[in-house]
Design a protein around this motif. Structure first.
Motif, PDB file in Angstrom:
ATOM      1  N   PHE B 259      -1.912  -7.402   2.514  1.00 24.49           N
ATOM      2  CA  PHE B 259      -0.599  -7.206   3.138  1.00 24.49           C
ATOM      3  C   PHE B 259       0.510  -7.890   2.329  1.00 24.49           C
ATOM      4  CE2 PHE B 259       2.595  -8.364   6.462  1.00 24.49           C
ATOM      5  CZ  PHE B 259       3.007  -7.076   6.743  1.00 24.49           C
ATOM      6  N   ALA B 260       0.241  -9.112   1.863  1.00 20.87           N
ATOM      7  CA  ALA B 260       1.258  -9.842   1.090  1.00 20.87           C
ATOM      8  C   ALA B 260       1.617  -9.068  -0.177  1.00 20.87           C
ATOM      9  CB  ALA B 260       0.750 -11.239   0.745  1.00 20.87           C
ATOM     10  N   ASP B 261       0.597  -8.460  -0.823  1.00 21.70           N
ATOM     11  CA  ASP B 261       0.857  -7.672  -2.032  1.00 21.70           C
ATOM     12  C   ASP B 261       1.703  -6.437  -1.705  1.00 21.70           C
ATOM     13  OD1 ASP B 261      -0.650  -9.405  -3.559  1.00 21.70           O
ATOM     14  OD2 ASP B 261      -2.510  -8.282  -3.237  1.00 21.70           O
ATOM     15  N   ILE B 262       1.430  -5.837  -0.561  1.00 20.90           N
ATOM     16  CA  ILE B 262       2.186  -4.640  -0.167  1.00 20.90           C
ATOM     17  C   ILE B 262       3.647  -5.011   0.094  1.00 20.90           C
ATOM     18  CG2 ILE B 262       2.419  -2.899   1.656  1.00 20.90           C
ATOM     19  CD1 ILE B 262      -0.732  -3.037   1.833  1.00 20.90           C
ATOM     20  N   LEU B 263       3.879  -6.184   0.697  1.00 20.34           N
ATOM     21  CA  LEU B 263       5.257  -6.650   0.903  1.00 20.34           C
ATOM     22  C   LEU B 263       5.960  -6.830  -0.444  1.00 20.34           C
ATOM     23  CD1 LEU B 263       4.914  -9.308   3.767  1.00 20.34           C
ATOM     24  CD2 LEU B 263       5.849  -6.995   3.943  1.00 20.34           C
ATOM     25  N   THR B 264       5.217  -7.330  -1.422  1.00 22.25           N
ATOM     26  CA  THR B 264       5.808  -7.521  -2.747  1.00 22.25           C
ATOM     27  C   THR B 264       6.161  -6.170  -3.379  1.00 22.25           C
ATOM     28  OG1 THR B 264       4.459  -9.495  -2.974  1.00 22.25           O
ATOM     29  CG2 THR B 264       5.463  -8.641  -4.985  1.00 22.25           C
ATOM     30  N   VAL B 265       5.273  -5.189  -3.221  1.00 21.46           N
ATOM     31  CA  VAL B 265       5.571  -3.842  -3.733  1.00 21.46           C
ATOM     32  C   VAL B 265       6.858  -3.318  -3.081  1.00 21.46           C
ATOM     33  CG1 VAL B 265       4.783  -1.445  -3.812  1.00 21.46           C
ATOM     34  CG2 VAL B 265       3.155  -3.302  -4.236  1.00 21.46           C
ATOM     35  N   ALA B 266       6.979  -3.528  -1.767  1.00 20.57           N
ATOM     36  CA  ALA B 266       8.169  -3.049  -1.050  1.00 20.57           C
ATOM     37  C   ALA B 266       9.441  -3.682  -1.627  1.00 20.57           C
ATOM     38  CB  ALA B 266       8.039  -3.383   0.436  1.00 20.57           C
ATOM     39  N   ARG B 267       9.380  -4.990  -1.846  1.00 16.12           N
ATOM     40  CA  ARG B 267      10.543  -5.699  -2.400  1.00 16.12           C
ATOM     41  C   ARG B 267      10.891  -5.165  -3.782  1.00 16.12           C
ATOM     42  NH1 ARG B 267       8.758 -10.189  -0.163  1.00 16.12           N
ATOM     43  NH2 ARG B 267       7.493 -10.761  -1.951  1.00 16.12           N
ATOM     44  N   ASN B 268       9.852  -4.976  -4.614  1.00 18.39           N
ATOM     45  CA  ASN B 268      10.085  -4.609  -6.003  1.00 18.39           C
ATOM     46  C   ASN B 268      10.402  -3.130  -6.198  1.00 18.39           C
ATOM     47  OD1 ASN B 268       9.724  -7.241  -6.710  1.00 18.39           O
ATOM     48  ND2 ASN B 268       7.550  -7.011  -7.228  1.00 18.39           N
ATOM     49  N   SER B 269      10.266  -2.344  -5.133  1.00 22.95           N
ATOM     50  CA  SER B 269      10.597  -0.922  -5.280  1.00 22.95           C
ATOM     51  C   SER B 269      11.784  -0.555  -4.388  1.00 22.95           C
ATOM     52  CB  SER B 269       9.378  -0.062  -4.932  1.00 22.95           C
ATOM     53  OG  SER B 269       8.961  -0.316  -3.598  1.00 22.95           O
ATOM     54  N   ARG B 270      12.476  -1.555  -3.892  1.00 21.68           N
ATOM     55  CA  ARG B 270      13.667  -1.361  -3.068  1.00 21.68           C
ATOM     56  C   ARG B 270      13.393  -0.528  -1.815  1.00 21.68           C
ATOM     57  NH1 ARG B 270      18.469   0.599  -6.579  1.00 21.68           N
ATOM     58  NH2 ARG B 270      17.075   0.792  -8.354  1.00 21.68           N
ATOM     59  N   ALA B 271      12.200  -0.683  -1.258  1.00 21.38           N
ATOM     60  CA  ALA B 271      11.920  -0.079   0.050  1.00 21.38           C
ATOM     61  C   ALA B 271      12.700  -0.866   1.104  1.00 21.38           C
ATOM     62  CB  ALA B 271      10.419  -0.139   0.342  1.00 21.38           C
ATOM     63  N   VAL B 272      13.119  -0.185   2.178  1.00 22.70           N
ATOM     64  CA  VAL B 272      13.814  -0.909   3.245  1.00 22.70           C
ATOM     65  C   VAL B 272      12.821  -1.620   4.162  1.00 22.70           C
ATOM     66  CG1 VAL B 272      15.896   0.528   3.225  1.00 22.70           C
ATOM     67  CG2 VAL B 272      13.966   1.156   4.726  1.00 22.70           C
ATOM     68  N   GLY B 273      11.536  -1.228   4.077  1.00 23.25           N
ATOM     69  CA  GLY B 273      10.567  -1.905   4.934  1.00 23.25           C
ATOM     70  C   GLY B 273       9.164  -1.370   4.756  1.00 23.25           C
ATOM     71  N   VAL B 274       8.251  -2.005   5.501  1.00 25.47           N
ATOM     72  CA  VAL B 274       6.843  -1.619   5.504  1.00 25.47           C
ATOM     73  C   VAL B 274       6.445  -1.341   6.945  1.00 25.47           C
ATOM     74  CG1 VAL B 274       4.484  -2.430   5.099  1.00 25.47           C
ATOM     75  CG2 VAL B 274       6.303  -3.099   3.527  1.00 25.47           C
ATOM     76  N   GLN B 275       5.764  -0.208   7.181  1.00 28.97           N
ATOM     77  CA  GLN B 275       5.250   0.024   8.538  1.00 28.97           C
ATOM     78  C   GLN B 275       3.759   0.246   8.435  1.00 28.97           C
ATOM     79  OE1 GLN B 275       4.054   4.003   7.948  1.00 28.97           O
ATOM     80  NE2 GLN B 275       4.081   3.240  10.054  1.00 28.97           N
ATOM     81  N   VAL B 276       3.044  -0.123   9.489  1.00 24.94           N
ATOM     82  CA  VAL B 276       1.604   0.076   9.493  1.00 24.94           C
ATOM     83  C   VAL B 276       1.189   0.750  10.796  1.00 24.94           C
ATOM     84  CG1 VAL B 276       1.220  -1.975   8.079  1.00 24.94           C
ATOM     85  CG2 VAL B 276       1.002  -2.143  10.534  1.00 24.94           C
ATOM     86  N   ALA B 277       0.049   1.442  10.725  1.00 24.01           N
ATOM     87  CA  ALA B 277      -0.574   1.907  11.950  1.00 24.01           C
ATOM     88  C   ALA B 277      -1.343   0.696  12.464  1.00 24.01           C
ATOM     89  CB  ALA B 277      -1.509   3.074  11.670  1.00 24.01           C
ATOM     90  N   HIS B 278      -0.875   0.118  13.577  1.00 26.43           N
ATOM     91  CA  HIS B 278      -1.507  -1.100  14.060  1.00 26.43           C
ATOM     92  C   HIS B 278      -2.892  -0.796  14.597  1.00 26.43           C
ATOM     93  CE1 HIS B 278       2.126  -3.085  13.148  1.00 26.43           C
ATOM     94  NE2 HIS B 278       2.828  -2.496  14.096  1.00 26.43           N
ATOM     95  N   SER B 279      -3.259   0.480  14.601  1.00 28.97           N
ATOM     96  CA  SER B 279      -4.587   0.866  15.072  1.00 28.97           C
ATOM     97  C   SER B 279      -5.183   1.865  14.088  1.00 28.97           C
ATOM     98  CB  SER B 279      -4.465   1.499  16.450  1.00 28.97           C
ATOM     99  OG  SER B 279      -3.537   2.565  16.394  1.00 28.97           O
ATOM    100  N   GLY B 280      -5.203   1.541  12.825  1.00 29.40           N
ATOM    101  CA  GLY B 280      -5.782   2.436  11.843  1.00 29.40           C
ATOM    102  C   GLY B 280      -5.649   1.823  10.474  1.00 29.40           C
ATOM    103  N   ASP B 281      -5.877   2.615   9.432  1.00 34.47           N
ATOM    104  CA  ASP B 281      -5.765   2.021   8.102  1.00 34.47           C
ATOM    105  C   ASP B 281      -4.568   2.581   7.336  1.00 34.47           C
ATOM    106  OD1 ASP B 281      -6.629   4.509   6.960  1.00 34.47           O
ATOM    107  OD2 ASP B 281      -7.466   3.358   5.285  1.00 34.47           O
ATOM    108  N   VAL B 282      -3.683   3.287   8.057  1.00 33.91           N
ATOM    109  CA  VAL B 282      -2.536   3.914   7.414  1.00 33.91           C
ATOM    110  C   VAL B 282      -1.348   2.962   7.395  1.00 33.91           C
ATOM    111  CG1 VAL B 282      -0.856   5.767   7.689  1.00 33.91           C
ATOM    112  CG2 VAL B 282      -3.268   6.221   8.066  1.00 33.91           C
ATOM    113  N   ALA B 283      -0.652   2.932   6.270  1.00 37.45           N
ATOM    114  CA  ALA B 283       0.582   2.166   6.177  1.00 37.45           C
ATOM    115  C   ALA B 283       1.584   2.978   5.376  1.00 37.45           C
ATOM    116  CB  ALA B 283       0.330   0.815   5.520  1.00 37.45           C
TER     117      ALA B 283
END
Lengths: 349, 319
Positions: B259-283
């Protein structure tokens, strides 16, 4: 689908007035102006205790307060059917004592401060005696109860909805509840939020040596566990003269009639907002001016106490250690350090 | 009804409406479609008076489609194809009961492109489409709230797909609305991916519900306040902050790998945010649809590949 919110009917005066009004004072400065801020933690601490089964109608609530928490508790206890004893000191003015008794609270006044820890210690000692006497009691303990800071989630909700991302939060620090609680929630949306704590000279919260304080409603002679020092980016120490002038300035300039604690917070927030014109700033204002009509807002009292002629500074003296400065307003870059780190002078890694 | 007319209906070609069947012998096929979703923008516990209610705000996903076809009959019970779509059959049966048994049974066919149990809401989509197909076949309609309660009765917990692309805070275990957020989501571009590596999802209902602390319960209300504002002002950046904060809070209860790595990807690609399926493996990484969008998503795809995440997909949500 229902989208309209109907005109709200409050179930009690507590429901009606516990939330602040959010007022835009300048393009980047907003006030969260409470009628009686402590009503919110009072209500939450008691409701959560009742949810946990620690409190039921007829229970005895015991708390030490010389300020408005006592009033908040008294209102909630009266409406929920709890008995309440407030242990205070002579800082509770006679009118507030009368008001508390009129809504059913018992008020005990400690007449002498303890040698160490002042009135705060004397009040806590008396509280310990009362706990012995009343076996079925509940002590909210605003200084250590997590439901105090947690109660400000609803304020953060209001701010997030009305303002969105907040860059800087300024508030007076007494128990730590409002500043630490509100900022912890707003930082979910804005992790870099700059938290400015406003203390007063002679308060030990941010490391001043303990001495009598003229300005009440903020500061403390003990360090409350609810003050999480590592949450603060900046600290200001503001004295009585500066706070009184600022409160009167707030009334004169914005027609906002608040107490001197709000004046102190406004002084720091106004200065910070002017120096950071692109940042959205919110200042917490904890109570209204009515209790100070005979003092801060009385021309005669203000003159006789010498406040109208004393000089007040327009900007803080920046200090690098928490020590009383040359003026009634100092500030320090706290940089989210613990009190021990700041007093030891160590730099966080 | 002729076979020809049935076919027109099955293809969903017409807006023609036939009168309700007078007798079951005139039974015709009803068809309904439902979209899937891509997990949540916000999921948690919400203060509702003195009550606490579990709820979520779904991110609809147009890549996922289900078509249900229902032909009523006098036979007892609902036969379903494929046979493992049991919850859909139960939903059809419950809908017939709700309508006062205009038919006693029928044949239900589910055609879906949604991978089950990854967090795309396949089960609710099947159920919602099935209820819709029964309503279409019987020329009846039901309020969203009733459809939601039928869905929960059929599958224990339900997503808010019956509300279409309207943004709502939905109590998924009760099957009822907590709050209508007043509009659909603003246009937002989603770069989706799986977080488990093997594409295996989570059996949501087998997991105990998260037990949130009292600080967290108050935290969710702050996020809801920000989300109301984001939707009202069409503020994609604020919506992204809410999704990221919700994902962070739930990370403590249902952690997703890296998850921490995914947050870093979001920051470095100018995404406005990260969302996850809190009941699955999709993000998903959320992007505002700006002119530099493809530059940002290309960069994100490269950065995700370095984490070993190579299967990605993209879609546009909101309008």
């Amino acid at each position: 689908l229902i989208t309209m919110t109907a005109a709200a009917l409050a179930g009690s005066v507590v429901d009606a007035i516990e939330l602040p009004k959010i007022i835009q004072l300048r393009p980047n400065l907003h006030a969260a102006a409470f009628g009686l801020m402590k009503l919110l933690p009072a209500r939450c601490m008691l409701d959560r205790a009742a949810d946990r089964g620690e409190l039921e109608p007829g229970s005895m609530v015991l708390e030490t307060s010389s300020g408005t928490l006592g009033l908040g508790l008294a209102m909630v206890c009266r409406l929920r059917g709890y008995r309440l004893t407030i242990v205070g000191d002579p800082a509770i003015d006679v009118r507030l004592q009368e008001h508390l008794r009129q809504i059913g609270a018992a008020v005990e006044i400690c007449q002498r401060p303890s040698a160490e820890g002042g009135y705060q210690r004397a009040r806590l000692d008396r509280l310990a005696e009362l706990r012995e006497r009343h076996p079925r009691h509940y002590v909210p303990n605003q200084y250590g109860n997590a439901d105090n800071p947690n109660s400000y989630g609803v304020v953060a909700e209001l701010l997030a909805e009305s303002i969105g991302s907040v860059d800087c939060l300024v508030g007076a620090v007494g128990s730590g509840g409002s500043t630490v609680g509100t900022s912890s929630y707003l930082r979910l949306i804005t992790p870099g939020l700059h938290l400015v704590g406003v203390d007063t000279p002679g308060s030990v919260i941010f490391g001043h040596p303990d001495r009598p304080r003229q300005l009440r409603g903020l500061g403390n002679s003990l360090v409350p566990p609810n003050v999480k020092h590592r949450e603060f980016d900046e600290v200001h120490w503001i004295g009585a003269a500066e706070a009184y002038h600022a409160a009167r300035g707030l009334l004169a300039r914005h027609c906002l009639f608040m107490g001197p604690t709000s004046g102190a917070a406004y002084l720091a927030a106004d200065w910070w907002a002017r120096n950071n014109p692109h940042a959205k700033v919110v200042v917490l204002m904890p109570d209204e001016g009515h209790r100070y009509r005979d003092t801060v807002y009385s021309e005669q009292w203000f003159h006789e106490a010498g406040f109208d002629s004393c000089s007040v500074t327009r900007a803080p003296t920046v200090v690098d250690r928490p020590e009383p400065g040359p003026s009634g307003w100092t500030s320090m870059s706290w940089r989210r350090r613990s009190l021990a780190e700041v007093l030891g002078g160590t730099v966080p890694t | 009804m002729t076979l020809f007319q049935q076919d027109i209906r099955a293809a969903g070609a017409g807006t023609l409406r036939y009168p309700a069947p007078v007798t079951p012998t005139t039974a015709r096929a009803g068809v309904s479609r439902a979209g899937g979703h891509h997990g949540e923008i916000l999921q948690g516990v919400f203060v509702n008076g003195r009550k606490l209610r579990r709820g979520l705000v779904t991110l609809p996903c147009e890549l996922m489609r289900v078509t249900a076809t229902f032909t009523p009959s006098r036979s007892g019970g609902v036969a379903v194809r494929p046979a493992w779509c049991r919850k859909a059959a139960v939903a059809a049966q419950l809908t017939l009961a709700e309508l006062g048994q205009p038919a006693t049974g029928g044949t239900l066919t589910i055609s879906s492109n949604i991978t089950p149990s990854r967090g795309f809401g396949s089960s609710t989509a099947d159920v919602t489409a099935s209820i819709g197909a029964v309503l279409d076949a019987t020329d009846r309609s039901l309020p969203h709230a009733v459809i939601a309660s039928l869905a929960v009765a059929a599958e224990k917990a339900s997503d808010s797909l019956m509300y279409g692309d309207r943004a709502v805070l939905f109590a998924h275990r009760e099957g009822s609305l907590i709050e209508d957020l007043g509009a659909c989501l603003m246009p937002i571009h989603v770069l989706g991916f799986g977080t488990s590596g093997d594409g295996h999802g989570v059996d949501t209902l087998a997991m105990p519900p998260a037990r949130y602390t009292s600080w967290e319960i108050e935290a969710f209300r702050t996020l809801l306040g920000a989300l109301r504002r984001a939707i009202r002002l069409r503020d994609a950046d604020l919506l992204g902050r809410v999704a990221t904060a919700s994902a962070k809070l739930n990370q403590l209860h249902l952690p997703i790998p890296r998850f921490a790595d995914i947050l870093t990807v979001a920051r470095n690609s100018r995404a406005v945010g990260v969302q996850v399926a809190h009941s699955g493996d999709v993000a998903g990484l959320l992007f505002a649809p700006t002119p530099s969008l493809s530059f940002c998503t290309d960069r994100a795809i490269r950065l995700l590949a370095r984490l070993g995440i190579r299967e990605t997909w993209q879609f546009r949500a909101g309008r």
